[in-house]
Design a protein around this motif. Structure first.
Motif, PDB file in Angstrom:
ATOM      1  N   UNK A 133      27.877  45.634  50.337  1.00 34.99           N
ATOM      2  CA  UNK A 133      27.420  44.557  49.458  1.00 34.99           C
ATOM      3  C   UNK A 133      27.773  44.864  48.001  1.00 34.99           C
ATOM      4  N   UNK A 134      27.535  46.086  47.571  1.00 38.37           N
ATOM      5  CA  UNK A 134      27.856  46.465  46.191  1.00 38.37           C
ATOM      6  C   UNK A 134      29.359  46.387  45.944  1.00 38.37           C
ATOM      7  N   UNK A 187      31.026  43.978  43.217  1.00 36.73           N
ATOM      8  CA  UNK A 187      31.884  44.522  42.162  1.00 36.73           C
ATOM      9  C   UNK A 187      33.237  43.826  42.134  1.00 36.73           C
ATOM     10  N   UNK A 188      33.863  43.710  43.305  1.00 35.00           N
ATOM     11  CA  UNK A 188      35.186  43.087  43.382  1.00 35.00           C
ATOM     12  C   UNK A 188      35.115  41.620  42.982  1.00 35.00           C
ATOM     13  N   UNK A 232      36.788  37.677  39.365  1.00 31.80           N
ATOM     14  CA  UNK A 232      36.456  36.361  38.821  1.00 31.80           C
ATOM     15  C   UNK A 232      36.533  36.373  37.305  1.00 31.80           C
ATOM     16  N   UNK A 233      35.973  37.396  36.678  1.00 23.97           N
ATOM     17  CA  UNK A 233      36.029  37.512  35.213  1.00 23.97           C
ATOM     18  C   UNK A 233      37.465  37.626  34.739  1.00 23.97           C
ATOM     19  N   UNK A 234      38.236  38.478  35.411  1.00 19.46           N
ATOM     20  CA  UNK A 234      39.631  38.652  35.015  1.00 19.46           C
ATOM     21  C   UNK A 234      40.444  37.385  35.167  1.00 19.46           C
ATOM     22  N   UNK A 235      40.254  36.689  36.279  1.00 20.88           N
ATOM     23  CA  UNK A 235      41.012  35.450  36.502  1.00 20.88           C
ATOM     24  C   UNK A 235      40.630  34.374  35.498  1.00 20.88           C
ATOM     25  N   UNK A 276      41.856  46.698  45.169  1.00 19.98           N
ATOM     26  CA  UNK A 276      41.085  45.511  45.526  1.00 19.98           C
ATOM     27  C   UNK A 276      41.003  44.507  44.383  1.00 19.98           C
ATOM     28  N   UNK A 277      41.263  44.967  43.169  1.00 22.10           N
ATOM     29  CA  UNK A 277      41.014  44.134  41.990  1.00 22.10           C
ATOM     30  C   UNK A 277      42.286  43.632  41.330  1.00 22.10           C
TER      31      UNK A 277
END
Length: 273
Positions: A69-70, A74-75, A80-83, A140-141
């Protein structure tokens, strides 16, 4: 009278369509409350004979779902913020700024949308492997910090804002950066929220990419963690459905509460289909 029957037929078709959409979620929820034998019984039962809410507790003990879940959280938050940041900046540049080759570059970016995402899996993997990022959070990011679809959607929304407003702000001494964050972003809130919601849902439910680039169980996300219920001895369907419910429900709730922003955002961007 003809219009009355036409409306009845339309509502019946919509009801059947909605029923087929809801049925998989209902079956997942019901199966999560069944016993192991009843979960695979033929013919199937539409309601559990015994409502085993303990399946959820058992499912959480099969694998380290708190860690999964964590990882998913995190991912999802970072991608989402980066995009959003990259999409807002790129969309503003294509919508309001003037620079050489802007139209050609935008057409090239749109052309990349015609390439299936699965086709980019191997090139992305090879690139990250050459940077020694496989089996890390970076794998992953990083590939998901930008999206041409999001840039296109926000560009359409930004273009709907009159250029006179931009020129007036420039005349008053506002910088492009200030105009973007104090004028463009608030006026395009619905489109930005729509892009954000779609990104959150897509990132949270991502399965194939995390499965490919992670070997360490400590780095696995929730969708990949569901494999813990499938072994050589078979699949524990009741526990799998219980864990799947815990994974899916948050996104369903988010969508139900924020779906109006998706509709408004797509409408304001001018997308149809």
């Amino acid at each position: 009278m003809k219009g009355f029957f036409k409306n009845i037929l339309l509502y019946m078709l919509l009801f059947l369509g909605g029923l087929f959409m809801v049925l998989p979620f209902y079956w997942m929820l019901v199966t999560s409350l069944k016993s192991a034998g009843e979960a695979i019984a033929i013919p199937p039962t539409w309601l559990p004979r015994n409502w085993l809410f303990s399946n959820y507790e058992k499912a959480l003990k099969v694998a380290p779902f708190a860690r999964y879940f964590l990882n998913s959280l995190l991912v999802t938050l970072t991608t989402t913020t980066g995009e959003l940041i990259t999409s807002i900046l790129a969309a503003f540049a294509f919508a309001k700024l003037k620079f050489w080759g802007k139209d050609v570059l935008f057409i090239i970016l749109l052309a990349t949308m015609m390439v299936p995402g699965e086709l980019m899996t191997i090139p992305n993997f090879v690139t990250l492997a050459s940077w020694d990022m496989i089996n890390t959070y970076w794998a992953l990011i990083i590939p998901w910090l930008a999206s041409v679809f999001s840039v296109f959607t926000l560009k359409q929304s930004f273009q709907s804002i009159p250029d006179q407003l931009y020129y007036a702000a420039k005349t008053d001494g506002a910088s492009d950066w200030r105009f973007l964050w104090e004028m463009m972003v608030p006026l395009s809130k619905s489109s930005i929220i729509a892009v954000m919601i779609l990104k959150v849902i897509g990132s949270w439910n991502s399965f194939m990419w995390p499965l490919i680039v992670t070997n360490d169980k400590a780095l696995r996300t929730l969708p990949v963690g569901l494999q813990a219920f499938t072994t050589e001895a078979g699949t524990q369907f009741e526990l799998l459905m219980a864990a799947s419910t815990l994974v899916v429900v948050p996104m369903v709730v988010i969508y139900l509460f924020l779906q109006k922003y998706i509709m408004q955002g797509i409408a304001s961007s001018g997308l149809k289909g």
